[in-house]
Design an enzyme around this catalytic site. Sequence first.
Site, PDB file in Angstrom:
ATOM      1  N   GLY A 184       0.801  -1.219   0.000  1.00 21.83           N
ATOM      2  CA  GLY A 184       0.000   0.000   0.000  1.00 21.83           C
ATOM      3  C   GLY A 184       0.836   1.273   0.000  1.00 21.83           C
ATOM      4  CB  SER A 185       2.589   3.121  -1.652  1.00 18.89           C
ATOM      5  OG  SER A 185       2.318   2.291  -2.768  1.00 18.89           O
ATOM      6  NE  ARG A 186      -0.685  10.971  -0.980  1.00 15.45           N
ATOM      7  CZ  ARG A 186      -0.724  11.861   0.001  1.00 15.45           C
ATOM      8  NH1 ARG A 186      -1.329  11.572   1.137  1.00 15.45           N
ATOM      9  NH2 ARG A 186      -0.165  13.036  -0.132  1.00 15.45           N
TER      10      ARG A 186
END
Length: 217
Positions: A184-186
């Site tokens: 999960g990341s952005r």
Amino acid sequence: MKLHRESKGTIVVATLIFAVLSFLAVYFLELWALVVIIPLLIIYALVFWFFRVPNRDIEDHTENVIAPVDGKVVMIKEVDEDEFIKGKAIQVSIFMSPLNVHICRYPVSGKVVYKKYHPGKYLVAWHEKSSTENERTTVAVESLTNHQVVFRQIAGYVARRIVFSCNEGDSAKAGHEFGFIKFGSRMDVFLPLDTEIICKIGDKTKGGVDIIARMKT
């Protein structure tokens, strides 16, 4: 299914863990072993799913800004970008869940003029301060429309490995890969104030394909 090159180490570890735990389940639980093996098999399959490389037709773009990742648009706002632009910009942030493809792509075509890695915290990726406080990379491209476009890979609470392979002076092609983030990341994109924003908060994006904005020529 084609797997990303970043999958090698993770898949080796996942295979060893799955094999050992499955053996122990069969040895100790016998007929009840499936109660443990089935959930393990699902998790094991999800590791392969995470590292998939989808086939996508990447077109040539000049003024279009392309979604750099698969995910969900969680922020569109005017901000101060102090690292490279050193002024006002429109920030478009896309959050990637562990189930999304995590290949990172150039949002615009042009020339790479800046890159830097920043160590930092591991706030949840949708936290607004993660853009300036989390572990991250910053890349800037001088676009074909003569605009400065900055984009940032941001590690989240789970993501602990950011990969980016571009260098200053490289040619950037919108939609083509420049990096990868595990789990999960952005991804943040900083655009000129007069950019026409096409996406909206809540939109699901397909990296390398969907147009999220258009810059003036």
